[in-house]
Structures are given as structure tokens and as C-alpha cells.
Motif scaffolding. Structure first.
Motif, PDB file in Angstrom:
ATOM      1  N   TYR A  39       0.916  -1.152  -0.099  1.00 53.55           N
ATOM      2  CA  TYR A  39      -0.075   0.023  -0.206  1.00 53.55           C
ATOM      3  C   TYR A  39       0.762   1.249   0.031  1.00 53.55           C
ATOM      4  CZ  TYR A  39      -3.473   3.574   1.454  1.00 53.55           C
ATOM      5  OH  TYR A  39      -4.286   4.646   1.459  1.00 53.55           O
ATOM      6  N   LYS A  40       2.149   1.278   0.893  1.00 56.80           N
ATOM      7  CA  LYS A  40       2.831   2.558   0.811  1.00 56.80           C
ATOM      8  C   LYS A  40       3.546   2.737  -0.475  1.00 56.80           C
ATOM      9  CE  LYS A  40       5.746   4.678   4.140  1.00 56.80           C
ATOM     10  NZ  LYS A  40       6.511   4.665   5.273  1.00 56.80           N
ATOM     11  N   GLU A  41       3.766   1.641  -1.115  1.00 59.31           N
ATOM     12  CA  GLU A  41       4.246   1.529  -2.631  1.00 59.31           C
ATOM     13  C   GLU A  41       3.227   2.332  -3.466  1.00 59.31           C
ATOM     14  OE1 GLU A  41       5.457  -2.255  -3.879  1.00 59.31           O
ATOM     15  OE2 GLU A  41       7.012  -2.567  -2.301  1.00 59.31           O
ATOM     16  N   ASN A  42       2.200   1.773  -3.523  1.00 54.65           N
ATOM     17  CA  ASN A  42       1.205   2.479  -4.183  1.00 54.65           C
ATOM     18  C   ASN A  42       0.912   3.815  -3.935  1.00 54.65           C
ATOM     19  OD1 ASN A  42       0.486   0.016  -5.038  1.00 54.65           O
ATOM     20  ND2 ASN A  42      -1.370  -0.342  -3.930  1.00 54.65           N
ATOM     21  N   LEU A  45       3.952   5.865  -5.449  1.00 48.46           N
ATOM     22  CA  LEU A  45       4.083   5.786  -6.739  1.00 48.46           C
ATOM     23  C   LEU A  45       2.887   6.794  -7.468  1.00 48.46           C
ATOM     24  CD1 LEU A  45       5.241   4.240  -9.480  1.00 48.46           C
ATOM     25  CD2 LEU A  45       3.126   2.675  -9.260  1.00 48.46           C
ATOM     26  N   TYR A  46       1.851   6.992  -7.030  1.00 50.80           N
ATOM     27  CA  TYR A  46       0.770   7.697  -7.126  1.00 50.80           C
ATOM     28  C   TYR A  46       1.052   9.340  -6.844  1.00 50.80           C
ATOM     29  CZ  TYR A  46      -4.108   9.443  -8.250  1.00 50.80           C
ATOM     30  OH  TYR A  46      -5.072  10.387  -8.848  1.00 50.80           O
ATOM     31  N   PHE A  47       1.419   9.346  -5.735  1.00 49.64           N
ATOM     32  CA  PHE A  47       1.529  10.948  -4.974  1.00 49.64           C
ATOM     33  C   PHE A  47       2.892  11.631  -5.335  1.00 49.64           C
ATOM     34  CE2 PHE A  47      -2.176   9.025  -3.048  1.00 49.64           C
ATOM     35  CZ  PHE A  47      -3.155  10.060  -3.137  1.00 49.64           C
ATOM     36  N   ASN A  48       3.717  10.742  -5.627  1.00 54.27           N
ATOM     37  CA  ASN A  48       5.272  11.336  -5.832  1.00 54.27           C
ATOM     38  C   ASN A  48       5.351  12.524  -6.446  1.00 54.27           C
ATOM     39  OD1 ASN A  48       8.033  10.810  -5.589  1.00 54.27           O
ATOM     40  ND2 ASN A  48       8.151  10.981  -7.651  1.00 54.27           N
ATOM     41  N   ASN A 119      -7.753   1.279  -4.669  1.00 53.97           N
ATOM     42  CA  ASN A 119      -6.967   0.666  -3.831  1.00 53.97           C
ATOM     43  C   ASN A 119      -7.875  -0.233  -2.898  1.00 53.97           C
ATOM     44  OD1 ASN A 119      -3.857   1.137  -3.515  1.00 53.97           O
ATOM     45  ND2 ASN A 119      -4.771   2.775  -4.353  1.00 53.97           N
ATOM     46  N   LYS A 120      -9.245  -0.440  -3.203  1.00 52.69           N
ATOM     47  CA  LYS A 120     -10.154  -1.060  -2.096  1.00 52.69           C
ATOM     48  C   LYS A 120      -9.653  -2.499  -2.038  1.00 52.69           C
ATOM     49  CE  LYS A 120     -13.414   1.967  -1.586  1.00 52.69           C
ATOM     50  NZ  LYS A 120     -14.665   2.173  -2.199  1.00 52.69           N
ATOM     51  N   VAL A 121      -9.158  -3.226  -3.225  1.00 55.23           N
ATOM     52  CA  VAL A 121      -8.688  -4.675  -3.016  1.00 55.23           C
ATOM     53  C   VAL A 121      -7.622  -4.555  -1.925  1.00 55.23           C
ATOM     54  CG1 VAL A 121      -7.422  -6.360  -4.193  1.00 55.23           C
ATOM     55  CG2 VAL A 121      -9.128  -5.126  -5.448  1.00 55.23           C
ATOM     56  N   ILE A 158      -8.775   0.772  10.925  1.00 58.96           N
ATOM     57  CA  ILE A 158      -7.276   0.258  10.301  1.00 58.96           C
ATOM     58  C   ILE A 158      -6.603   1.168   9.728  1.00 58.96           C
ATOM     59  CG2 ILE A 158      -5.990  -1.940   9.660  1.00 58.96           C
ATOM     60  CD1 ILE A 158      -8.083  -2.379  12.012  1.00 58.96           C
ATOM     61  N   SER A 159      -5.332   1.575  10.051  1.00 59.12           N
ATOM     62  CA  SER A 159      -4.715   2.552   9.220  1.00 59.12           C
ATOM     63  C   SER A 159      -3.301   2.194   9.152  1.00 59.12           C
ATOM     64  CB  SER A 159      -4.761   3.854   9.785  1.00 59.12           C
ATOM     65  OG  SER A 159      -3.970   5.033   9.143  1.00 59.12           O
ATOM     66  N   PRO A 160      -2.842   1.844   7.847  1.00 55.24           N
ATOM     67  CA  PRO A 160      -1.684   1.119   7.348  1.00 55.24           C
ATOM     68  C   PRO A 160      -0.641   2.118   7.361  1.00 55.24           C
ATOM     69  CG  PRO A 160      -3.112   1.304   5.415  1.00 55.24           C
ATOM     70  CD  PRO A 160      -4.061   1.689   6.626  1.00 55.24           C
ATOM     71  N   LEU A 161      -0.800   3.458   7.366  1.00 52.23           N
ATOM     72  CA  LEU A 161       0.249   4.484   7.382  1.00 52.23           C
ATOM     73  C   LEU A 161       0.828   4.839   8.678  1.00 52.23           C
ATOM     74  CD1 LEU A 161      -0.632   6.241   3.993  1.00 52.23           C
ATOM     75  CD2 LEU A 161       0.870   4.335   4.326  1.00 52.23           C
ATOM     76  N   VAL A 162      -0.132   4.859   9.768  1.00 51.72           N
ATOM     77  CA  VAL A 162       0.431   5.598  10.962  1.00 51.72           C
ATOM     78  C   VAL A 162       1.397   4.871  11.529  1.00 51.72           C
ATOM     79  CG1 VAL A 162      -2.052   6.743  11.153  1.00 51.72           C
ATOM     80  CG2 VAL A 162      -1.311   4.766  12.447  1.00 51.72           C
TER      81      VAL A 162
END
Length: 312
Positions: A39-42, A45-48, A119-121, A158-162
Motif C-alpha cells: 500500500y505504501k508503494e502504491n 507511486l501515485y502521489f510522488n 485501492n479497495k482490493v 485500521i490505518s496502514p500508514l500511521v
């Protein structure tokens, strides 16, 4: 009680990720790198190409002036879902309204809704990796009963980035934010026992923080110094340490698995909370009635007791 990925939290944590906010906190306070994941890669990649967006620059500035690391998570949870991001009823804080306006621009200009939908998947995978939700929800019932609060007013995000976990109250709902422990072989790593402990801990924050604020006499303790071991672990004032001691003692006392209880106690002592056993016993003897926490002047006496233990 819902367990979900929240678009508001993903919106603010993407902005934070673009300026390495959580990564820097992990290095600064715990000398560790945050885990990398799909997810962090996504996100990168998208927001760079938006790393120097005016909203990211504004967050950089504001975060340097804000000592509460949960402040911006709390901020977004006091607004409705994007793109509207309307202020919730009775939320009167105007400190960051300019930032909210900037976030709205970021949302539109980056087409954040497209990113979120696509990114729903991955979000479904994160929720699935979280584990057995029925067991978790059943095991955390104890804390609702103990604190005499309604389970329906709570939601787990659930928060994958914090980095870390948070209990956040708004005038609409209470939120428990839980992050994965790591990522390996395409799986987001969670530990069910740890998730139960964290949930109880953060739910307790939504009650204990307010109780301590009500009974804590700042003038009475103005000469009490915050122990250095806590300052170096994000707990930089006496009121926060009191909250942590009460909550950690309560969650420890509610644990029925003796082996896990022992590991919890070892964990607390390792993190500087050496008086958890004493405070747990004090609460059971003086601040508990019919398996529920007493929320009157007994709580005020509990604060005095904790301060005396901190000063030993």
C-alpha cells in the motif's frame, strides 16, 4: 461496532507520508524504520509528483508547531467524509480551518477519490489480515462494561500508514485507530492478542482522558517534574503519564490469560511504567465497584496516589 478503512484518515496520512512525518517519529523516538508494504508503494507511486504540493508544505509547517502527534487525525475525524469535509456539529475548533481548505484542494487536484477507489482490493486485504473480528469484538466487551459506556458509539479504523495506535473522541463518535505491526510475504501483520490489548487501551483513553482532565489540579502538582524516561517516550507531561498509568493498569487487570498478563506487565515495566502492579491493586481495592470503575472523588484520590508513586 464497525471495523473499517476510513477515507478521512487515509487522506491525512497520505499527506503525512509525503513528508515522512510518521517515519521521522519512529526514527526520532524509537530509533527504528517503519515497515514498507504494498500500500505504501502504491501511495508513493501515485502521489510522488505531489510531494511539493502546497498542502504538503503547509502540513510540514503546522506539524512543526504541533506537539500532539494525533492532532491531525483528530482534526479530520471531526469533519465529514471528503470531498465535502464539512465540520461536524458542535465542533468549534478553528485552529486549522485554513488547512482543511487546503486539504480539500489537495483532494480534488490529486483525484484522491480515484486513488481510494482503486485501492479497495488492498484495503479489503488489510481488513482480512487483521484477523478474527468476532473474537476481538467479544474480548473487548469487558472494557465497555467496566467503563459503563455504549459499544455502539465506537468504531475501529485500521490505518496502514500511521505509527502507533490512538483513541480519539469526537462529539459524533469515538474512534480507535490501529496500525499493522509489520508486513511480510504480502501479508499485513497483526497479532490478535495485541489487537485486543490495544483496543481496550485506546477505548479507555476516550473515557480516562476526560476524567483526569476533570479531577487533575494543575496547581497542586506544578512542582512535580516529569521523569526523563517518559519524556523520551512521547509522554511529556504529568497528566498524560497519569492517563497512561491508569489505562495500562486497567487493561492489565482485565486480562484473564495469566501468561499474557505476565507478558503485559513485563512490557509495561520495560516501557518505564514500573508501578502498574501497585496501581492496579489500588484501583481494584479503592476505585472499583461491581466490576465497574468509580468516577467520583475516588478518582481524584487515585490521581494523588499515582503522583506519589511517580515521585518515589
Amino acid at each position: 461496532m464497525q471495523i473499517c478503512i476510513d477515507q478521512r484518515i487515509e487522506l491525512i496520512t497520505v499527506i503525512q507520508t509525503l513528508c515522512n512525518y510518521w517515519d521521522d517519529l519512529a526514527k526520532r523516538f524509537f530509533n527504528q524504520e517503519l515497515f514498507q508494504c504494498k500500500y505504501k508503494e502504491n501511495v508513493n507511486l501515485y502521489f510522488n509528483k505531489y510531494k511539493h504540493h502546497e498542502t504538503v508544505d503547509l502540513f510540514n509547517k503546522l506539524s512543526n508547531e504541533e506537539i500532539d502527534i494525533s492532532a491531525f487525525l483528530t482534526l479530520l475525524l471531526n469533519y465529514t467524509d471528503p470531498s465535502e469535509l464539512n465540520k461536524n456539529t458542535n465542533y468549534n475548533n478553528i485552529k486549522y480551518e485554513i488547512f482543511i481548505d487546503s486539504i480539500k484542494n489537495f483532494y480534488k487536484e490529486t483525484q484522491f477519490d480515484w486513488f481510494f477507489d482503486n485501492n479497495k482490493v488492498e484495503y479489503d486485504k488489510i481488513i482480512n489480515d487483521f484477523g478474527n473480528k468476532e473474537i476481538l469484538l467479544n474480548e473487548i466487551n469487558f472494557i465497555f462494561e467496566y467503563l459503563s459506556i455504549e459499544r455502539k458509539n465506537y468504531e475501529i479504523i485500521i490505518s496502514p500508514l500511521v505509527f502507533g495506535n490512538f483513541g480519539i473522541s469526537t462529539n459524533i463518535k469515538n474512534y480507535i485507530i490501529i496500525s499493522p505491526l509489520g508486513y511480510k510475504d504480502t501479508r499485513y501483520i497483526f497479532n490478535l492478542k495485541e489487537s485486543i490489548r490495544v483496543s481496550r487501551h485506546e477505548i479507555a483513553h476516550t473515557v480516562i482522558n476526560d476524567l483526569t482532565k476533570k479531577y487533575f489540579d494543575q496547581s497542586k502538582y506544578k512542582n512535580v517534574k516529569t521523569p526523563e524516561k517518559f519524556v523520551n517516550n512521547l509522554y511529556n507531561n504529568l497528566e498524560t503519564i497519569i492517563n497512561e498509568y491508569i489505562i495500562r493498569s486497567i487493561t492489565y487487570s482485565l486480562e484473564k490469560d495469566n501468561n499474557w498478563a505476565k507478558s503485559l506487565l513485563d512490557h509495561e515495566i520495560k516501557n518505564g511504567f514500573e508501578k502498574v502492579e501497585d496501581i492496579k491493586n489500588y484501583i481494584l481495592e479503592n476505585c472499583t465497584e461491581n466490576n465497574k470503575l468509580i468516577k467520583d472523588n475516588k478518582y481524584k484520590e487515585l490521581i494523588d496516589y499515582i503522583v506519589s508513586k511517580i515521585c518515589e
